[in-house]
Design an enzyme around this catalytic site. Sequence first.
Site, PDB file in Angstrom:
ATOM      1  N   LYS A   1      -9.977   0.320  -2.483  1.00 16.30           N
ATOM      2  CA  LYS A   1      -9.856  -0.090  -1.058  1.00 16.30           C
ATOM      3  C   LYS A   1     -10.483   1.116  -0.519  1.00 16.30           C
ATOM      4  O   LYS A   1      -9.924   2.413  -0.545  1.00 16.30           O
ATOM      5  CB  LYS A   1      -8.599  -0.572  -0.884  1.00 16.30           C
ATOM      6  CG  LYS A   1      -8.461  -0.656   0.506  1.00 16.30           C
ATOM      7  CD  LYS A   1      -6.826  -1.528   0.978  1.00 16.30           C
ATOM      8  CE  LYS A   1      -6.851  -1.539   2.339  1.00 16.30           C
ATOM      9  NZ  LYS A   1      -5.368  -2.079   2.631  1.00 16.30           N
TER      10      LYS A   1
ATOM     11  N   ASP B   1       0.901  -1.070  -0.055  1.00 16.74           N
ATOM     12  CA  ASP B   1       0.065   0.090  -0.052  1.00 16.74           C
ATOM     13  C   ASP B   1       0.842   1.157   0.103  1.00 16.74           C
ATOM     14  O   ASP B   1       1.405   1.542   1.074  1.00 16.74           O
ATOM     15  CB  ASP B   1      -0.873   0.015   1.298  1.00 16.74           C
ATOM     16  CG  ASP B   1      -1.807  -1.208   1.256  1.00 16.74           C
ATOM     17  OD1 ASP B   1      -1.859  -2.011   0.516  1.00 16.74           O
ATOM     18  OD2 ASP B   1      -3.062  -0.969   1.855  1.00 16.74           O
TER      19      ASP B   1
ATOM     20  N   LYS C   1      -6.773   3.578  -3.224  1.00 13.99           N
ATOM     21  CA  LYS C   1      -7.262   3.536  -1.823  1.00 13.99           C
ATOM     22  C   LYS C   1      -7.655   4.843  -1.258  1.00 13.99           C
ATOM     23  O   LYS C   1      -6.681   5.786  -1.619  1.00 13.99           O
ATOM     24  CB  LYS C   1      -6.044   2.608  -0.922  1.00 13.99           C
ATOM     25  CG  LYS C   1      -6.305   2.536   0.438  1.00 13.99           C
ATOM     26  CD  LYS C   1      -5.378   1.901   0.953  1.00 13.99           C
ATOM     27  CE  LYS C   1      -5.444   1.810   2.608  1.00 13.99           C
ATOM     28  NZ  LYS C   1      -3.997   1.403   3.269  1.00 13.99           N
TER      29      LYS C   1
END
Length: 230
Positions: A190, A97, A161
């Site tokens: 996400k 991430d 995300k």
Amino acid sequence: MDRAGLDTARVAKMIDHSLLRPELTARDVLEGCALAARYDVASVCVKPVDVARAARELSGTDVLVGTVVGFPHGSSTTAVKVAEARTALADGARELDMVLDIGRLRGGEDRAVAEDVRAVVEAAREGDALVKVVFENAYLTDEEKIRACRLSAEAGADYVKTSTGFAPGGATLADVRLMRAHVPERVKVKAAGGVRTLDLLLEMVEAGAERFGATATAAILDDLAGRTAR
């Protein structure tokens, strides 16, 4: 995505159990990994220093190990982000991430933002790992979020995300809908930051999210198990 047919096992595989708080000890991380294995979630997302420990603890399970790159502000140089990615892969991470360069995005330096993401994606591919690009939407306008979607997709990201969970705001339904509308189908969304209840998670599924960063993993899944058992 529709919430119909989402049983406990399927929802569990949409959750990255987050173990990123700076005060977490080795014992906390091991307990978090045990919880993740017990609920058979998609992954744990741990601090870089904890990747090797988590990989050992989760060996033999179906729970992947993820970690963060350029966390939490995205302001590391690209070379440092690539080094972080490669070290994480060597330690056992299979999901990364990465926080994009927020300041450069806001400043209109799109080429630099895209090259930063692409470099981490290329490093991740060396270890067959996924890359989720974190926008930190609390600091961005809708126009900037849309540009971040386009740049991340063009650079080869697997997910976009919403947030790190450490900014003034986290995931919102409006942001999930916006992001889903501005990335191609192959790129998933996400939601992270503030997803603490089953009802909110299910609303976000309907809005287009397919993965969630969560610390309230047990509460969410226990709630779903209780509802489906009635």
